[in-house]
Motif scaffolding. Structure first.
Motif, mmCIF file in Angstrom:
data_model
loop_
_atom_site.group_PDB
_atom_site.id
_atom_site.type_symbol
_atom_site.label_atom_id
_atom_site.label_comp_id
_atom_site.label_asym_id
_atom_site.label_seq_id
_atom_site.Cartn_x
_atom_site.Cartn_y
_atom_site.Cartn_z
ATOM 1 N N LEU A 27 1.090 -1.396 0.107
ATOM 2 C CA LEU A 27 -0.212 -0.027 -0.184
ATOM 3 C C LEU A 27 0.919 1.301 0.221
ATOM 4 O O LEU A 27 0.631 1.885 -0.761
ATOM 5 N N ILE A 28 2.224 0.918 0.710
ATOM 6 C CA ILE A 28 3.188 2.528 0.906
ATOM 7 C C ILE A 28 3.651 2.398 -0.292
ATOM 8 O O ILE A 28 3.904 4.347 -0.875
ATOM 9 N N ALA A 29 4.224 1.755 -0.820
ATOM 10 C CA ALA A 29 5.235 2.312 -1.546
ATOM 11 C C ALA A 29 5.035 2.468 -2.749
ATOM 12 O O ALA A 29 5.212 3.866 -3.643
ATOM 13 N N PRO A 30 4.127 2.500 -3.404
ATOM 14 C CA PRO A 30 3.238 3.426 -4.938
ATOM 15 C C PRO A 30 2.740 4.990 -4.335
ATOM 16 O O PRO A 30 2.488 5.686 -5.173
ATOM 17 N N GLU A 31 2.664 5.129 -3.020
ATOM 18 C CA GLU A 31 2.555 6.808 -2.803
ATOM 19 C C GLU A 31 3.393 7.034 -2.355
ATOM 20 O O GLU A 31 2.964 8.050 -1.713
ATOM 21 N N ILE A 32 4.666 6.368 -1.838
ATOM 22 C CA ILE A 32 6.466 7.347 -2.193
ATOM 23 C C ILE A 32 6.555 8.726 -3.221
ATOM 24 O O ILE A 32 6.486 7.930 -4.175
ATOM 25 N N ASN A 33 6.200 9.737 -3.156
ATOM 26 C CA ASN A 33 6.391 10.381 -4.098
ATOM 27 C C ASN A 33 8.030 10.332 -4.492
ATOM 28 O O ASN A 33 8.858 10.141 -4.285
ATOM 29 N N GLU A 34 7.876 10.397 -5.964
ATOM 30 C CA GLU A 34 9.372 10.593 -6.445
ATOM 31 C C GLU A 34 9.639 12.439 -6.831
ATOM 32 O O GLU A 34 8.913 13.061 -5.790
ATOM 33 N N ASP A 35 10.919 12.255 -7.075
ATOM 34 C CA ASP A 35 12.047 13.558 -6.756
ATOM 35 C C ASP A 35 10.900 14.498 -7.618
ATOM 36 O O ASP A 35 11.873 14.484 -8.793
ATOM 37 N N ASN A 36 9.772 15.501 -7.952
ATOM 38 C CA ASN A 36 9.791 16.414 -8.734
ATOM 39 C C ASN A 36 9.488 17.909 -8.317
ATOM 40 O O ASN A 36 8.615 17.245 -6.918
ATOM 41 N N ILE A 37 9.750 18.788 -8.826
ATOM 42 C CA ILE A 37 9.363 19.730 -8.115
ATOM 43 C C ILE A 37 7.572 19.996 -7.525
ATOM 44 O O ILE A 37 7.123 20.878 -7.027
ATOM 45 N N HIS A 38 6.831 19.764 -8.385
ATOM 46 C CA HIS A 38 5.562 19.555 -8.330
ATOM 47 C C HIS A 38 4.532 18.355 -7.480
ATOM 48 O O HIS A 38 3.945 19.354 -6.801
ATOM 49 N N TYR A 39 5.505 17.949 -6.436
ATOM 50 C CA TYR A 39 5.027 17.029 -5.289
ATOM 51 C C TYR A 39 5.622 17.157 -4.311
ATOM 52 O O TYR A 39 7.215 17.874 -3.748
ATOM 53 N N PRO A 40 4.925 17.584 -3.126
ATOM 54 C CA PRO A 40 5.432 17.625 -1.739
ATOM 55 C C PRO A 40 6.576 16.473 -1.673
ATOM 56 O O PRO A 40 6.400 14.807 -2.068
ATOM 57 N N ASN A 41 7.394 16.507 -0.780
ATOM 58 C CA ASN A 41 9.097 15.368 -0.301
ATOM 59 C C ASN A 41 7.560 14.407 0.948
ATOM 60 O O ASN A 41 7.616 14.635 1.735
ATOM 61 N N SER A 42 7.911 13.026 0.277
ATOM 62 C CA SER A 42 7.312 12.018 0.791
ATOM 63 C C SER A 42 8.447 11.687 1.833
ATOM 64 O O SER A 42 9.747 11.125 1.588
ATOM 65 N N SER A 43 8.302 12.265 3.343
ATOM 66 C CA SER A 43 9.321 12.391 4.309
ATOM 67 C C SER A 43 9.477 11.253 5.546
ATOM 68 O O SER A 43 10.235 11.134 6.202
ATOM 69 N N LEU A 44 7.819 10.805 5.628
ATOM 70 C CA LEU A 44 7.393 10.620 7.129
ATOM 71 C C LEU A 44 6.303 9.421 7.043
ATOM 72 O O LEU A 44 5.633 9.832 6.429
ATOM 73 N N VAL A 45 6.473 8.060 7.602
ATOM 74 C CA VAL A 45 5.112 7.004 7.064
ATOM 75 C C VAL A 45 4.379 6.808 8.818
ATOM 76 O O VAL A 45 5.274 6.878 9.997
ATOM 77 N N VAL A 46 3.534 6.977 9.163
ATOM 78 C CA VAL A 46 3.112 6.880 10.795
ATOM 79 C C VAL A 46 2.119 5.614 11.099
ATOM 80 O O VAL A 46 1.285 5.684 9.870
ATOM 81 N N LEU A 47 2.591 5.087 11.753
ATOM 82 C CA LEU A 47 1.675 3.553 11.497
ATOM 83 C C LEU A 47 1.090 3.619 13.783
ATOM 84 O O LEU A 47 1.407 5.148 14.280
ATOM 85 N N GLU A 48 -0.112 3.070 13.792
ATOM 86 C CA GLU A 48 -0.903 3.538 14.689
ATOM 87 C C GLU A 48 -1.437 1.945 15.621
ATOM 88 O O GLU A 48 -1.475 0.746 14.479
#
Length: 344
Positions: free
Chosen positions: A115-136
């Protein structure tokens, strides 16, 4: 007498806990001089095999401090759409950290690398930087569903490979450890931050502890001050946490057994359509279409059982140390004999 199953946050200190609080040696914690706070922080950092720890007033604060430590403005936090950090912390991710949120649809709040892997953004000026995953762990809105270490390890490896930090909202982490039999010490190998709440199933009146590296906690201590979370003679509260860790962890299995007994009873009454699988101390059930959650809650309250809604057609029970086996038995009889009012 009412049986309060609204939450495990409603507990009051036991006689032993009160005695420990009154006997605590205290100092000014902002100066780093409260030896009982230091003892609590050391106890938990050793238990989870992490370098350092920080005592805070609440789990919301420890989570929000961690997110601010692990992100920069224009970053993105990845979590489940039911996550407490997203749903129940007042929009704190945006307010404190100026970060966006990528919401995933986990199974009862449980995420996976797939689930997580496809949602990690590539390095692209249009996208926010994926920096943190939070589990509960456990997942509140998932009916107390919990991760095993076998599920956590591949997520941690994915985060490491992609340069993301991994934080655990461990609001009911000890419930998960009791349910799975996993080792607390192993957690320190996989998370950059862990929030441990003391005021839910463990029964302390106040407090949560953030675990992390020495550098992370140094930064977190300054953020806590800026958030207004610096406490002075906080050892009275920390003593309650130490007592809870020494005396209230093993007994969580009783709460789990009580929750299962309630679930079995709920599965056999006409006003309940379904019950989420019960793993720990939370029971969430969906009411039958001809009834409303609000109506069921009202009818149960009149019969002496307090509970709460998690949606327009779902109701939650939470077991805890202030609910005895006798009260659970009585609650089961009430559930069986309840004749709720149908929708108009």
């Amino acid at each position: 007498m009412k049986t309060d199953l609204r939450s495990d946050t409603v507990t009051t200190p036991t006689a032993g806990m009160l005695a420990a609080m009154m006997a605590a040696k205290v100092g000014d914690d902002v100066y780093g001089e409260d030896e009982t706070v230091i003892a609590l922080e050391n106890k938990l950092s050793r238990l989870f095999n992490m370098e350092d720890a920080l005592f805070c007033p609440s789990g919301t604060m420890t989570n929000q401090i961690a997110i601010k430590c692990f992100t920069q403005p224009m970053d993105e936090v990845i979590c489940d759409r039911t996550a407490h950090v997203y749903c129940y912390e007042g929009g704190g991710i945006a307010y404190h950290s100026l970060a966006s949120v990528r919401l995933l649809n986990g199974s009862r709040g449980i995420l996976s690398p797939e689930l997580i892997a496809p949602e990690i953004n590539e390095d692209n000026i249009h996208y926010p930087n994926s920096s943190l995953v939070v589990l509960e762990n456990t997942v509140n809105k998932g009916g107390g569903a919990c991760y095993t270490l076998d599920q956590i390890v591949p997520i941690a490896e994915l985060c490491s490979k992609n340069g993301l930090k991994l934080h655990l909202d461990g609001a009911r982490l000890f419930n998960a450890l009791i349910a799975t039999g996993d080792s607390a010490a192993a957690y320190g190998h996989y998370f950059d931050g862990i929030s441990i709440c003391l005021s839910k199933g463990l029964g302390a009146p106040v407090g949560s502890v953030l675990l992390g590296s020495t550098a992370t906690i140094k930064k977190a201590r300054k953020i806590r001050k800026a958030f207004g979370g610096g406490m002075r003679q906080a050892g009275f509260l920390a003593a309650a946490g130490i007592y809870a860790l020494d005396n209230h962890v093993i007994r969580l299995a009783e709460d789990h057994a009580h929750a299962m007994a309630l679930a079995i009873a709920l599965n056999n009454v006409i006003y309940v359509a379904s019950v989420m699988p019960v793993e720990t101390n939370i029971v969430i059930f969906k009411v039958a279409p001809e009834y409303s959650a609000a109506g069921i809650i009202s009818n149960l309250a009149e019969a002496g059982i307090l509970c709460g809604a998690t949606g327009p057609d779902t109701v939650r029970f939470v077991t805890h140390l202030n609910v005895s086996s006798a009260q659970i038995d009585q609650a089961i009889e009430t559930i069986k004999n309840l004749k709720p009012v149908k929708k108009a």
